[in-house]
Motif scaffolding. Structure first.
Motif, mmCIF file in Angstrom:
data_model
loop_
_atom_site.group_PDB
_atom_site.id
_atom_site.type_symbol
_atom_site.label_atom_id
_atom_site.label_comp_id
_atom_site.label_asym_id
_atom_site.label_seq_id
_atom_site.Cartn_x
_atom_site.Cartn_y
_atom_site.Cartn_z
ATOM 1 N N TRP A 223 0.824 -1.208 0.000
ATOM 2 C CA TRP A 223 0.000 0.000 0.000
ATOM 3 C C TRP A 223 0.860 1.261 0.000
ATOM 4 O O TRP A 223 0.524 2.253 -0.653
ATOM 5 C CB TRP A 223 -0.942 -0.001 1.205
ATOM 6 N N GLU A 224 1.974 1.233 0.709
ATOM 7 C CA GLU A 224 2.860 2.395 0.731
ATOM 8 C C GLU A 224 3.372 2.734 -0.668
ATOM 9 O O GLU A 224 3.660 3.888 -0.966
ATOM 10 C CB GLU A 224 4.048 2.136 1.663
ATOM 11 N N GLN A 225 3.472 1.733 -1.533
ATOM 12 C CA GLN A 225 4.002 1.959 -2.880
ATOM 13 C C GLN A 225 3.005 2.632 -3.815
ATOM 14 O O GLN A 225 3.409 3.290 -4.777
ATOM 15 C CB GLN A 225 4.434 0.630 -3.493
ATOM 16 N N ASN A 226 1.692 2.465 -3.557
ATOM 17 C CA ASN A 226 0.715 2.988 -4.529
ATOM 18 C C ASN A 226 -0.353 3.890 -3.926
ATOM 19 O O ASN A 226 -0.991 4.644 -4.634
ATOM 20 C CB ASN A 226 0.050 1.831 -5.285
ATOM 21 N N ARG A 227 -0.566 3.796 -2.586
ATOM 22 C CA ARG A 227 -1.512 4.674 -1.880
ATOM 23 C C ARG A 227 -2.891 4.727 -2.543
ATOM 24 O O ARG A 227 -3.459 5.782 -2.777
ATOM 25 C CB ARG A 227 -0.939 6.090 -1.751
ATOM 26 N N ARG A 228 -3.417 3.551 -2.843
ATOM 27 C CA ARG A 228 -4.798 3.497 -3.325
ATOM 28 C C ARG A 228 -5.746 3.866 -2.191
ATOM 29 O O ARG A 228 -5.444 3.689 -1.009
ATOM 30 C CB ARG A 228 -5.111 2.087 -3.826
ATOM 31 N N SER A 229 -6.921 4.353 -2.530
ATOM 32 C CA SER A 229 -7.965 4.617 -1.535
ATOM 33 C C SER A 229 -8.588 3.277 -1.150
ATOM 34 O O SER A 229 -9.057 2.540 -2.014
ATOM 35 C CB SER A 229 -9.030 5.549 -2.118
ATOM 36 N N VAL A 230 -8.584 2.965 0.151
ATOM 37 C CA VAL A 230 -8.991 1.646 0.624
ATOM 38 C C VAL A 230 -10.022 1.771 1.733
ATOM 39 O O VAL A 230 -9.861 2.575 2.663
ATOM 40 C CB VAL A 230 -7.773 0.846 1.146
ATOM 41 N N PHE A 265 -0.214 7.399 14.082
ATOM 42 C CA PHE A 265 1.138 6.865 13.961
ATOM 43 C C PHE A 265 1.722 7.121 12.577
ATOM 44 O O PHE A 265 1.038 6.981 11.561
ATOM 45 C CB PHE A 265 1.142 5.370 14.296
ATOM 46 N N ASP A 266 3.011 7.469 12.569
ATOM 47 C CA ASP A 266 3.689 7.808 11.322
ATOM 48 C C ASP A 266 3.728 6.627 10.361
ATOM 49 O O ASP A 266 3.690 5.471 10.767
ATOM 50 C CB ASP A 266 5.132 8.256 11.600
ATOM 51 N N ARG A 267 3.813 6.949 9.089
ATOM 52 C CA ARG A 267 4.088 5.971 8.041
ATOM 53 C C ARG A 267 5.448 6.300 7.442
ATOM 54 O O ARG A 267 5.846 7.460 7.429
ATOM 55 C CB ARG A 267 2.996 6.010 6.968
ATOM 56 N N PRO A 268 6.162 5.273 6.950
ATOM 57 C CA PRO A 268 5.787 3.850 6.895
ATOM 58 C C PRO A 268 5.663 3.263 8.296
ATOM 59 O O PRO A 268 6.456 3.574 9.176
ATOM 60 C CB PRO A 268 6.921 3.201 6.099
ATOM 61 N N ARG A 269 4.656 2.436 8.456
ATOM 62 C CA ARG A 269 4.282 1.906 9.763
ATOM 63 C C ARG A 269 4.816 0.491 9.911
ATOM 64 O O ARG A 269 4.720 -0.312 8.990
ATOM 65 C CB ARG A 269 2.762 1.929 9.896
ATOM 66 N N ARG A 270 5.316 0.184 11.100
ATOM 67 C CA ARG A 270 5.876 -1.131 11.353
ATOM 68 C C ARG A 270 5.163 -1.801 12.512
ATOM 69 O O ARG A 270 4.555 -1.141 13.359
ATOM 70 C CB ARG A 270 7.381 -1.030 11.639
#
Length: 300
Positions: A223-230, A265-270
């Motif tokens: 998701w971080e690579q494309n940020r589609r609306s989910v 919480f910040d992204r990228p999230r772990r």
């Protein structure tokens, strides 16, 4: 962090919004993703939707004035009691059912009752057993009216199959893959659909705990690579907080939005954030709301 604080009601929605104490503010959008400008409409806006089913001579209310939004590039989760109407909501958004009242807007346009506007991933992979993994992934594009040429779609699919760990399995059939690998293929099929909005209906519920955890980490990375609306349905509170920018908590049937939780919480999230006190406080608060709803159902 104590979350037993005053709750502010979001105008026009009727759901409480979780706000922190000690002057800390939770942003309307996550820190690494600015809110969409006012001129850009949400990817999805469900407005005051009512729905019910006929049960012999009686009427069974399912949704009661439910409203929610998904901004452009936002990941939103829904949690709620079993049988509260979450899947019915997805059917309405996807145009399979038409609400008795209310609207479904996408990018500012009324699409209530219209099909073919979303990409969808169900609880089970739902891969066609007679098609290879490659052909299953290409399926969404094949049925779309605006599908690219097959050679172009095939090159894109092969690139993504490699990036999600399915290189070498392009010509395999679904029964040859593990459950997690099948889910990756199903998600990739939805991801390559030309529709921007993705609806994910408990996609990891059938997986064992270890595979589910692996899939959550994988989904975060993809998701971080494309940020589609989910818009993501889950019964797992930790999963909702780990993945989403916002979480809607629904009531018992007939469902409405009880609470809207902004996840700061910040992204990228772990995965390590699941052990932080702020995360655990939010998890406990949502669990308490869910228990209260279950208690209401037992007493009704």
């Amino acid at each position: 962090m104590n979350l037993q604080q005053d709750e502010q009601v979001q105008p026009g929605r009727g759901a409480s919004v979780m706000e922190p104490t000690h002057g800390e503010k939770l942003h309307p959008a996550p820190p690494n993703r600015p809110a969409s400008p006012a001129s850009i409409p949400p990817a999805l806006d469900v407005v005051d939707v009512h729905a019910s089913f006929r049960e012999r001579r009686s009427k069974l209310p399912v949704l009661n004035g439910l409203s929610l939004t998904v901004e452009q590039g936002e990941f939103v989760a829904i949690v709620g009691p079993s049988g509260c109407g979450k899947s019915t909501l997805f059917h309405i958004i996807g145009g399979l059912l038409k609400p008795e009242e209310g609207q479904v807007l996408m990018n500012g346009h009324d699409v209530t009752g219209q099909r073919g506007k979303i990409s969808y991933m169900p609880q089970q992979p739902a891969l066609f057993p007679w098609r290879t993994i490659e052909d299953n992934v290409l399926l969404a594009g094949e049925v779309a009216s605006s599908a690219p040429p097959r050679a172009e779609a095939l090159a894109e699919a092969r690139k993504w199959l490699s990036s999600v760990g399915l290189a070498g399995f392009e010509q395999a059939y679904p029964h040859m893959l593990s459950g997690g690998m099948q889910q990756r293929a199903a998600f990739l099929r939805a991801l390559l659909s030309p529709q921007e909005l993705m609806l994910l209906d408990e996609p990891f519920s059938a997986l064992d705990a270890l595979t589910r955890s692996d899939m959550q980490r994988w989904l975060l990375d993809i998701w971080e690579q494309n940020r589609r609306s989910v818009l993501f349905i889950t019964h797992n509170i930790e999963e909702a907080l780990l993945l989403a920018d916002r979480v809607y908590v629904l009531s018992n049937r007939p469902a409405t939005v009880l609470h809207e939780v902004h996840v700061p919480f910040d992204r990228p999230r772990r995965e390590e954030i699941t052990e932080e006190s702020a995360f655990l406080e939010r998890k406990r608060q949502i669990a308490q709301w869910m228990r209260e709803e279950q208690q209401k159902a037992r007493l009704s």
